[in-house]
Design a protein around this motif. Structure first.
Motif, mmCIF file in Angstrom:
data_model
loop_
_atom_site.group_PDB
_atom_site.id
_atom_site.type_symbol
_atom_site.label_atom_id
_atom_site.label_comp_id
_atom_site.label_asym_id
_atom_site.label_seq_id
_atom_site.Cartn_x
_atom_site.Cartn_y
_atom_site.Cartn_z
ATOM 1 N N SER A 25 -12.313 43.339 6.525
ATOM 2 C CA SER A 25 -11.694 42.467 7.510
ATOM 3 C C SER A 25 -10.465 41.772 6.975
ATOM 4 N N SER A 26 -10.314 41.721 5.624
ATOM 5 C CA SER A 26 -9.138 41.077 5.045
ATOM 6 C C SER A 26 -7.927 41.979 5.029
ATOM 7 N N ARG A 27 -8.094 43.224 5.397
ATOM 8 C CA ARG A 27 -6.971 44.141 5.410
ATOM 9 C C ARG A 27 -6.036 43.803 6.558
ATOM 10 N N PRO A 28 -4.784 44.199 6.440
ATOM 11 C CA PRO A 28 -3.856 43.934 7.519
ATOM 12 C C PRO A 28 -4.369 44.510 8.828
ATOM 13 N N SER A 29 -4.308 43.719 9.883
ATOM 14 C CA SER A 29 -4.860 44.131 11.165
ATOM 15 C C SER A 29 -3.837 44.826 12.049
ATOM 16 N N SER A 30 -2.595 44.896 11.605
ATOM 17 C CA SER A 30 -1.567 45.502 12.439
ATOM 18 C C SER A 30 -1.827 46.991 12.597
ATOM 19 N N ARG A 31 -1.565 47.487 13.782
ATOM 20 C CA ARG A 31 -1.732 48.894 14.069
ATOM 21 C C ARG A 31 -0.370 49.578 13.995
ATOM 22 N N HIS A 32 -0.381 50.799 13.508
ATOM 23 C CA HIS A 32 0.846 51.575 13.417
ATOM 24 C C HIS A 32 0.778 52.738 14.397
ATOM 25 N N LEU A 33 1.839 53.510 14.435
ATOM 26 C CA LEU A 33 1.921 54.596 15.411
ATOM 27 C C LEU A 33 0.765 55.575 15.268
ATOM 28 N N ILE A 34 0.314 55.804 14.040
ATOM 29 C CA ILE A 34 -0.773 56.751 13.820
ATOM 30 C C ILE A 34 -2.052 56.299 14.511
ATOM 31 N N HIS A 35 -2.186 54.982 14.756
ATOM 32 C CA HIS A 35 -3.387 54.438 15.381
ATOM 33 C C HIS A 35 -3.287 54.379 16.898
ATOM 34 N N THR A 36 -2.080 54.361 17.420
ATOM 35 C CA THR A 36 -1.906 54.084 18.844
ATOM 36 C C THR A 36 -1.329 55.235 19.650
ATOM 37 N N VAL A 37 -0.711 56.193 18.994
ATOM 38 C CA VAL A 37 -0.047 57.291 19.702
ATOM 39 C C VAL A 37 -0.841 58.575 19.502
ATOM 40 N N SER A 38 -0.932 59.357 20.546
ATOM 41 C CA SER A 38 -1.655 60.626 20.481
ATOM 42 C C SER A 38 -1.024 61.559 19.449
ATOM 43 N N LEU A 39 -1.870 62.355 18.803
ATOM 44 C CA LEU A 39 -1.388 63.285 17.784
ATOM 45 C C LEU A 39 -0.356 64.251 18.353
ATOM 46 N N HIS A 40 -0.565 64.698 19.579
ATOM 47 C CA HIS A 40 0.371 65.643 20.187
ATOM 48 C C HIS A 40 1.773 65.044 20.296
ATOM 49 N N TYR A 41 1.850 63.773 20.649
ATOM 50 C CA TYR A 41 3.157 63.126 20.755
ATOM 51 C C TYR A 41 3.770 62.885 19.379
ATOM 52 N N LEU A 42 2.927 62.556 18.399
ATOM 53 C CA LEU A 42 3.442 62.330 17.049
ATOM 54 C C LEU A 42 4.058 63.593 16.454
ATOM 55 N N LEU A 43 3.552 64.748 16.862
ATOM 56 C CA LEU A 43 4.043 66.006 16.300
ATOM 57 C C LEU A 43 5.326 66.493 16.960
ATOM 58 N N VAL A 44 5.759 65.818 18.010
ATOM 59 C CA VAL A 44 7.006 66.227 18.669
ATOM 60 C C VAL A 44 8.187 66.084 17.712
ATOM 61 N N VAL A 45 8.223 64.990 16.971
ATOM 62 C CA VAL A 45 9.350 64.742 16.066
ATOM 63 C C VAL A 45 9.405 65.762 14.929
ATOM 64 N N PRO A 46 8.298 66.056 14.223
ATOM 65 C CA PRO A 46 8.382 67.096 13.190
ATOM 66 C C PRO A 46 8.828 68.453 13.728
ATOM 67 N N VAL A 47 8.347 68.814 14.911
ATOM 68 C CA VAL A 47 8.775 70.088 15.500
ATOM 69 C C VAL A 47 10.267 70.049 15.810
ATOM 70 N N ALA A 48 10.731 68.922 16.359
ATOM 71 C CA ALA A 48 12.161 68.783 16.648
ATOM 72 C C ALA A 48 12.986 68.835 15.363
#
Length: 394
Positions: A25-48
Motif C-alpha cells: 500500500s506504500s507504493r505509488p498509487s498513480s496509474r500509468h497507461l499500461i494500467h488504464t489503456v487496452s493492450l490493443h490500443y497500446l500496440l498501435v504506436v509500436p506498429v506505427a
C-alpha cells in the motif's frame, strides 16, 4: 490457555503478512497507461513506429548500399565469405555494411554511442529475463533468439513488433495478478507463499555476477574489438554476441553454484541492494560515458572524415538507432510515466543514451514501487545463516 498458545505461535507470521500488505500500500498509487489503456490500443504506436522505420529506411536508400550487395552477390567482395553457399552473399553484405559504417574516425565515434546504447538495452533485457515474474513469458525470459533476430535481420522492428508487445502483455498480466494477490492478502492476514507471478526478485543470487560478466565479455569486448580493428573477422564475431552473452551467463551461474552450493535457489531483490545494483549496471554506464566523451571530442576537435559509402551505411544505422530510442522511450512512458522519460532524456544528454537508459530504468523501479518489494526480514535464511544479503564469495 491452550487456545492462546497457537495464536501466539502464529503471531510472527501474521505480522509479516500485514507488513507485506503495508509495503504494497506504500507504493505509488498513480496509474500509468499500461494500467488504464487496452493492450490493443497500446500496440498501435509500436506498429506505427515499425511502419515509419521501414518507410524512412526505404526513402533514404541509395545506390551505394545496392552496389554493396551487388558486389557481394557477384562474389567480388570478401571472397572467403561471399562464396559460401546460400548464406554467402547476405553474410558478405552484412559484414561489408558494418565495415563501411566503421571506415572513419567520426563513424567509429558515432558507432561507439550506438553500441553503448545497445549494451545498456541488452543489460536491461537480461535483468528482466532473470526476474521471477517474467518467467512465464518466453520472449522475455529467453531473450537470445530475439536478440539474434534483432542483430542479424530486423533491427528496430524486432523491438517494435515482437519484444515491446511481449513486455506490455506481461506487465498487464503481472498488474492483474498483483491486484488479486493484494486483495487476497488484505482479506486473510495469514502468511502465504510468495506469488512467483509478481515477484521481481532475480531468480538466483548468482545473476548479480553472471549478468555483468556476460555483458562485459560477451558484448562489450567484441564491440570494442570491432570498433578498434574494423576487421571483417571482428565484425563476424560481434554479430553473434547474443550467443556469447547467453553462454557466459549460464556458465558463470553454474560456476558460482558449483563453488557455493548454498546459494543455489536463493533469490535477490536487485533494487534493494545497492552494491548489487552498481555491479549490474556499472559496465554499460561506463561504456556509455566513455563513448559520449569520445563523440563530443570528435565533433569538436576532429574534422569529419567520412566518405560517401560510409555516410550511406552509417545513415541507415542512425535511422534505426533513432527509432529504437523512440520505441524504448514509448515503452518507458507507457509503463512508468513522463517523469522517468525525463530522467532518461536528461541523463542521456550528459552521460550518453546508454547511461540514460540504465539510470532511467533504476528510477523506473522506484517510481513503480518495485524498490519496496523486498521487506526487511522477509528473506528466508537457511540453517547456515545465509540469506539473500550474504556475499557471494566469502
Amino acid at each position: 490457555m491452550a487456545s492462546i498458545l497457537p495464536w501466539l505461535a502464529s503471531l510472527p507470521a501474521r505480522l509479516r503478512a500485514r507488513l507485506r500488505v503495508s509495503s504494497s500500500s506504500s507504493r505509488p498509487s498513480s496509474r500509468h497507461l499500461i494500467h488504464t489503456v487496452s493492450l490493443h490500443y497500446l500496440l498501435v504506436v509500436p506498429v506505427a513506429l515499425a511502419i515509419a522505420t521501414a518507410a524512412v529506411l526505404f526513402a533514404h536508400s541509395d545506390v551505394n548500399v545496392a552496389m554493396l550487395f551487388s558486389q557481394c552477390h557477384a562474389r567480388s567482395r570478401l571472397p572467403w565469405l561471399s562464396h559460401l553457399p546460400v548464406i554467402g552473399a547476405p553474410s558478405c553484405f552484412l559484414v561489408s555494411f558494418f565495415g563501411e559504417a566503421l571506415a572513419s574516425s567520426r563513424a567509429v565515434a558515432v558507432m561507439g554511442v550506438v553500441l553503448a546504447y545497445i549494451g545498456s538495452l541488452l543489460t536491461v533485457s537480461t535483468v528482466e529475463a532473470a526476474r521471477i515474474c517474467n518467467g512465464p513469458s518466453v520472449l522475455i525470459a529467453y531473450p537470445t533468439g530475439g536478440w539474434l533476430v534483432f542483430d542479424l535481420v530486423g533491427g528496430a522492428m524486432v523491438w517494435q513488433l515482437l519484444i515491446i508487445p511481449a513486455f506490455f502483455r506481461r506487465s498487464k498480466e503481472v498488474f492483474a495478478e498483483s491486484e488479486a494477490a493484494t486483495a487476497t492478502a488484505s482479506e486473510a492476514a495469514t502468511e502465504t507463499e510468495a506469488d512467483t507471478s509478481t515477484n521481481r526478485h532475480l531468480s538466483v543470487v548468482a545473476e548479480v555476477v553472471a549478468i555483468p560478466v556476460a555483458v562485459a565479455l560477451g558484448y562489450v569486448v567484441p564491440s570494442l574489438a570491432m570498433l578498434a580493428t574494423d576487421a571483417p573477422a571482428a565484425i563476424v564475431a560481434w554479430l553473434f554476441f547474443p550467443l556469447y552473452v547467453s553462454a557466459i551467463r549460464q556458465a558463470v551461474r553454474w560456476a558460482i553454484h558449483h563453488v557455493a552450493a548454498s546459494l543455489a535457489g536463493r533469490s535477490l531483490h536487485l533494487e534493494s541492494d545497492r552494491p548489487s545494483l552498481l555491479a549490474v549496471y556499472a559496465v554499460p554506464i561506463a561504456f556509455s560515458v566513455v563513448a559520449q566523451v569520445l563523440l563530443i571530442y570528435n565533433l569538436v576537435a576532429v574534422a569529419d572524415d567520412r566518405k560517401e559509402m560510409t555516410r550511406s551505411t552509417l545513415k541507415f544505422i542512425e535511422i534505426d538507432f533513432f527509432f529504437i530510442l523512440l520505441t524504448v522511450l514509448y515503452w518507458i512512458l507507457v509503463e512508468a510515466g513522463w517523469r522517468v522519460v525525463a530522467v532518461v532524456l536528461v541523463s542521456s544528454v550528459v552521460l550518453g543514451p546508454g547511461a540514460g537508459l540504465c539510470l532511467g530504468w533504476i528510477y523506473r523501479e522506484q517510481q513503480l514501487g518495485f524498490a519496496y518489494d523486498a521487506v526487511p526480514g522477509d528473506a528466508e535464511q537457511g540453517a547456515d545463516g545465509l540469506s539473500e544479503e550474504t556475499p557471494l564469495l566469502q
